[in-house]
Design a protein around this motif. Structure first.
Motif, PDB file in Angstrom:
ATOM      1  N   UNK A 106       0.829  -1.213   0.000  1.00  0.00           N
ATOM      2  CA  UNK A 106       0.000   0.000   0.000  1.00  0.00           C
ATOM      3  C   UNK A 106       0.866   1.267   0.000  1.00  0.00           C
ATOM      4  N   UNK A 107       1.784   1.327  -0.938  1.00  0.00           N
ATOM      5  CA  UNK A 107       2.683   2.474  -0.973  1.00  0.00           C
ATOM      6  C   UNK A 107       1.945   3.699  -1.516  1.00  0.00           C
ATOM      7  N   UNK A 108       2.445   4.860  -1.125  1.00  0.00           N
ATOM      8  CA  UNK A 108       1.842   6.118  -1.565  1.00  0.00           C
ATOM      9  C   UNK A 108       2.477   6.647  -2.841  1.00  0.00           C
ATOM     10  N   UNK A 109       3.703   6.206  -3.142  1.00  0.00           N
ATOM     11  CA  UNK A 109       4.367   6.631  -4.377  1.00  0.00           C
ATOM     12  C   UNK A 109       5.501   5.655  -4.684  1.00  0.00           C
ATOM     13  N   UNK A 110       5.757   5.485  -5.979  1.00  0.00           N
ATOM     14  CA  UNK A 110       6.893   4.696  -6.461  1.00  0.00           C
ATOM     15  C   UNK A 110       7.920   5.677  -7.017  1.00  0.00           C
ATOM     16  N   UNK A 111       9.182   5.516  -6.611  1.00  0.00           N
ATOM     17  CA  UNK A 111      10.273   6.394  -7.045  1.00  0.00           C
ATOM     18  C   UNK A 111      11.250   5.586  -7.885  1.00  0.00           C
ATOM     19  N   UNK A 112      11.527   6.042  -9.106  1.00  0.00           N
ATOM     20  CA  UNK A 112      12.455   5.346 -10.000  1.00  0.00           C
ATOM     21  C   UNK A 112      13.573   6.333 -10.344  1.00  0.00           C
ATOM     22  N   UNK A 113      14.776   6.079  -9.780  1.00  0.00           N
ATOM     23  CA  UNK A 113      15.843   7.082  -9.821  1.00  0.00           C
ATOM     24  C   UNK A 113      16.794   6.901 -11.005  1.00  0.00           C
ATOM     25  N   UNK A 114      16.234   6.790 -12.202  1.00  0.00           N
ATOM     26  CA  UNK A 114      17.036   6.872 -13.417  1.00  0.00           C
ATOM     27  C   UNK A 114      17.536   5.572 -13.986  1.00  0.00           C
ATOM     28  N   UNK A 115      18.063   5.677 -15.224  1.00  0.00           N
ATOM     29  CA  UNK A 115      18.497   4.534 -16.035  1.00  0.00           C
ATOM     30  C   UNK A 115      17.358   3.527 -16.185  1.00  0.00           C
ATOM     31  N   UNK A 116      16.247   4.041 -16.695  1.00  0.00           N
ATOM     32  CA  UNK A 116      15.117   3.171 -17.025  1.00  0.00           C
ATOM     33  C   UNK A 116      15.548   2.208 -18.122  1.00  0.00           C
ATOM     34  N   UNK A 117      16.137   2.763 -19.169  1.00  0.00           N
ATOM     35  CA  UNK A 117      16.646   1.969 -20.282  1.00  0.00           C
ATOM     36  C   UNK A 117      18.163   1.821 -20.163  1.00  0.00           C
TER      37      UNK A 117
END
Length: 382
Positions: A39-50
């Motif tokens: 039940x997280x309030x936000x997902x954080x993705x800190x770069x280098x998706x690709x």
């Protein structure tokens, strides 16, 4: 406020020519399930998706599917571009995606425009700082010095200036893609020294309640408030001992941090084996590694015949073969020129063979071939 911190997906990357698309799909399945379960309030993705600026179609399909599934959860997701990403390509449609709860931060000019979320304790401002290449963004930030510390410091000054305009007690979160001093690198990160000094001091982030870092592939805690999630998969054998994970972060009413590591699925373990070929093929202690991806370093003084084929019989997933022959102690003193004094061409050639073969001198047939070659190379009198 509960946050799920991840980074460095590197969608489209392979491992020693082995496709990882299925493993990356399994990770994204795990990410979505984890976000829902906790039940997280936000997902954080800190770069280098690709993994590269122009990703393969399979990687784009994975990313598209992940966006749809995260949006369907109704959980806001903040993503920044890393040094492997193309900011313009990754940021296409950012305005439309924002309406679905996917907040792509790829434009340095907007780094001080946060996503503001609220819980029962008040507001939390989430700032996404994309990877800042000094040569490209120095003018944007008016940085007075070259290098990453200057441009990242200027970006964080803008963040703190925006925070100062917000209600007292507003908590702050920053996503950044950088090499922070004290972090431990691995072999699979792309060097970011181009454009100036690469490492930035942790003190740049003073005043921020939580910093979700990306770039380094090992999960690391620099301080309670500065953390690398690391990559969800191993992308080099230097990561054989990594525990791949996500950070589940809870921010309390005063910005205090409680973080828990949640393990990522492991498609196949890694093993770095070292020894003589016969030992690697027979040692019963190596049985647990027979299903792993293997890097084998052979220490035989003479290179064995067909080592890769022979290793594959026991370790079907051996991917890397390194030769590092054991060498006897070097008993030679003096300079190279001094060691050649008084020796003829034949002795020098034989010594060279022994040197490159870890002390194993040429046999009779090899000596005959060497001598014949030297004789043939000598100028003939006319």
């Amino acid at each position: 406020m509960r946050l799920l911190h991840t980074s460095d997906w590197h969608l489209g990357r392979s491992f020693h020519r082995v496709s990882l698309l299925d493993a990356q799909q399994a990770f994204l399945d795990h990410l979505v399930a984890t976000a829902r379960e906790h039940h997280v309030d936000a997902v954080l993705v800190a770069g280098d998706i690709y993994d590269r600026a122009v990703p393969p179609l399979g990687a784009v399909r994975l990313f598209d599917d992940a966006l749809h599934r995260l949006a369907a959860l109704g959980i806001p997701t903040v993503m920044i571009s890393g040094n492997h990403d193309s900011p313009r390509r990754l940021g296409v449609g950012a305005g439309l995606l924002q309406r679905a709860g996917i907040h792509l931060r790829t434009d340095p000019a907007h780094c001080a425009t946060p996503l503001v979320l609220a819980d029962r304790h008040g507001d939390v401002a989430l700032y996404g700082l994309p990877y800042l290449e000094p040569a490209l963004v120095r003018d944007e930030f008016g940085a007075t010095a070259p290098g990453h510390p200057a441009v990242l410091g200027a970006a964080l000054d803008r963040v703190r200036a925006d925070l100062a305009t917000r209600p007292a007690g507003t908590r702050s979160v920053v996503l950044a893609h950088a090499f922070v001093t004290g972090g431990q690198p691995s072999d699979s990160e792309r060097d970011i020294t181009v454009g100036g000094v690469s490492a930035v001091p942790a003190s740049l982030f003073t005043g921020i309640d939580y910093v979700a870092l990306g770039h380094l592939h090992g999960c690391q805690t620099l301080t309670d408030r500065l953390r690398y999630s690391g990559s969800p998969l191993a992308y080099s054998f230097s990561e054989a001992d990594h525990r791949k994970s996500l950070w589940l972060v809870d921010l309390d009413a005063h910005g205090g941090v409680h973080a828990e590591r949640l393990d990522c699925p492991v498609p196949r373990p890694l093993a770095r084996l070292r020894g003589r070929l016969d030992t690697l093929l027979t040692d019963p202690a190596l049985h647990p590694h027979e299903s792993a991806w293997v890097e084998a370093t052979l220490t035989d003084q003479i290179r064995p015949d067909e080592p890769m084929a022979r290793l594959t019989h026991r370790f079907p997933h051996v991917l890397s073969l390194v030769f590092d022959p054991e060498r006897p102690p070097d008993t030679h003193d003096g300079s190279y020129a001094e060691r050649l004094t008084g020796r003829d061409d034949r002795q020098i050639a034989e010594d060279f063979v022994a040197h490159v073969r870890a002390g194993h001198r040429p046999d009779a047939d090899e000596r005959a071939a060497l001598h014949a070659a030297l004789d043939a190379a000598r100028p003939r009198e006319t």
